[in-house]
Design an enzyme around this catalytic site. Structure first.
Site, short mmCIF file in Angstrom:
data_model
loop_
_atom_site.label_atom_id
_atom_site.label_comp_id
_atom_site.label_asym_id
_atom_site.label_seq_id
_atom_site.Cartn_x
_atom_site.Cartn_y
_atom_site.Cartn_z
N THR A 47 46.61 17.19 32.23
CA THR A 47 45.36 17.32 32.97
C THR A 47 44.18 17.25 32.00
OG1 THR A 47 45.55 19.73 32.85
CG2 THR A 47 46.43 18.65 34.82
N TYR A 48 42.97 17.32 32.57
CA TYR A 48 41.75 17.15 31.77
C TYR A 48 41.70 18.19 30.66
CZ TYR A 48 36.87 16.00 30.80
OH TYR A 48 35.70 15.60 30.21
N MET A 49 41.41 17.73 29.44
CA MET A 49 41.56 18.60 28.27
C MET A 49 40.25 19.23 27.80
SD MET A 49 41.48 15.27 27.69
CE MET A 49 40.30 14.20 26.92
#
Length: 346
Positions: free
Chosen positions: A97-99
């Site tokens: 997922t978005y980091m």
């Protein structure tokens, strides 16, 4: 076995109580004056350790810097590629997922998938899977939790499944994220602690302690090489400063003091060898301590002393600097790497 001196003449030893060589020599002489020591207390207790939440950006950068020895900018480049996707079984798939996020939570669907994976891989017993899902919230005052914590998109896609499609560094980054996310939904680790106190009848007290794993819980994922290891130590004897400690070695085993610094980093041969050595030491000390009962008498075999020195705080690593920036509320998850890059360039 080795036991560390924790009380002298009925007074508990603090960090700087043995402040010079003369004080340490006097303590050694006092210990040597008592050739026999009596077991005054055998105490068993249980300790639990709980998993951490999935990574937010700051925690991810700190752990990757510490565990993987990667610069923060490199870590984020690898994470960016994992987020954008790699070719797996003929199709491009985003792996994480978005980091760049303040959040540490996971969606209900991700929690359910993770719990199903744990049940399939380890079992549904309470030693592996808690009765209720674990829910995490960020503790930061200014946290913007629009995104989830950093987690694998598909928890069933294990690091081993991707070893042939990822570079070595990408594999290590994915493994770090995957392990942390899976561990976050597992049961606590349970450890048995055994402590034996010895007294000389003149007001001095020495202590040896050891712990072993009852059930590893989340540690089976987070630290697979050390889930069966545990700490082995004499006792807290006040390390630091210019203090010296006096340890009396008594008969009853050949265990020695030390501690287990477990790591959840890569699976190196060196790490496995260290864990194996620690396990052997733990077993030896635990075996010797378990034979002892109160009022047993043990002969003093040897007394040793060790000098400790204080050190100034180390220079910032990139991970430590990110932690400090987060504490000072400087920057955002998306700017930590660029802040460090500017500092390096200047």
């Amino acid at each position: 076995m080795e036991a560390a001196l924790v009380e002298l003449h009925g007074r508990k030893l603090g960090k700087f109580d043995l402040e010079n060589a003369a004080a340490a020599a006097a303590a050694v002489a006092t210990v040597q004056a008592s050739p026999w020591w009596r077991v005054s207390c055998v105490r068993r207790s249980e300790r639990k350790s709980s998993p951490s939440s999935p990574f937010n950006t700051a925690a991810f950068q700190q752990e990757a810097s510490r565990r993987l020895s990667m610069p923060v900018g490199v870590v984020m480049r690898h994470a960016q590629r994992l987020y954008e996707g790699v070719r797996v079984d003929g199709e491009e798939r985003g792996l994480i997922t978005y980091m760049r996020t303040d959040g540490v939570s996971m969606s209900e669907e991700a929690i359910d998938a993770t719990r199903r994976y744990v049940a399939k891989a380890f079992g549904t017993g309470p030693e592996w899977l808690p009765e209720a899902p674990r829910v995490y919230r960020s503790k930061a005052k200014n946290a913007q939790e629009a995104h989830e914590g950093i987690r694998p998109v598909d928890v069933n896609l294990t690091p081993a499944d991707l070893s042939h499609v990822l570079s070595n560094d990408e594999f290590r980054v994915y493994q770090l994220i995957w392990r942390r996310a899976v561990a976050s939904q597992m049961a606590d680790g349970r450890h048995e602690q055994l402590s034996v106190s010895l007294e000389d009848g003149e007001g001095s007290l020495a202590r040896a302690s050891c712990s072993r794993v009852i059930t590893p819980g989340f540690e089976a994922v987070l630290r697979p090489h050390t889930a069966d290891s545990a700490s082995v130590n004499g006792a807290t004897d006040g390390d630091g400063g210019d203090a010296s400690d006096a340890s009396g070695e008594t008969s009853g085993g050949d265990g020695e003091s030390g501690e287990n610094g477990a790591s959840d980093g890569g699976e190196s041969g060196e790490g496995l060898a260290t864990a194996t050595a620690l396990e052997a030491r733990r077993q030896a000390l635990m075996a010797s301590l378990e034979l002892l009962v109160e009022n047993d008498s043990l002969p003093l075999l040897r007394v040793s002393r060790t000098q400790h020195f204080t050190s100034p705080p180390p220079r910032f690593s990139e991970g430590a600097l990110v932690k400090r920036l987060e504490e000072l509320e400087v920057g955002r998850p998306s700017t930590y790497a660029s802040i460090l890059r500017v500092l390096r360039d200047r």
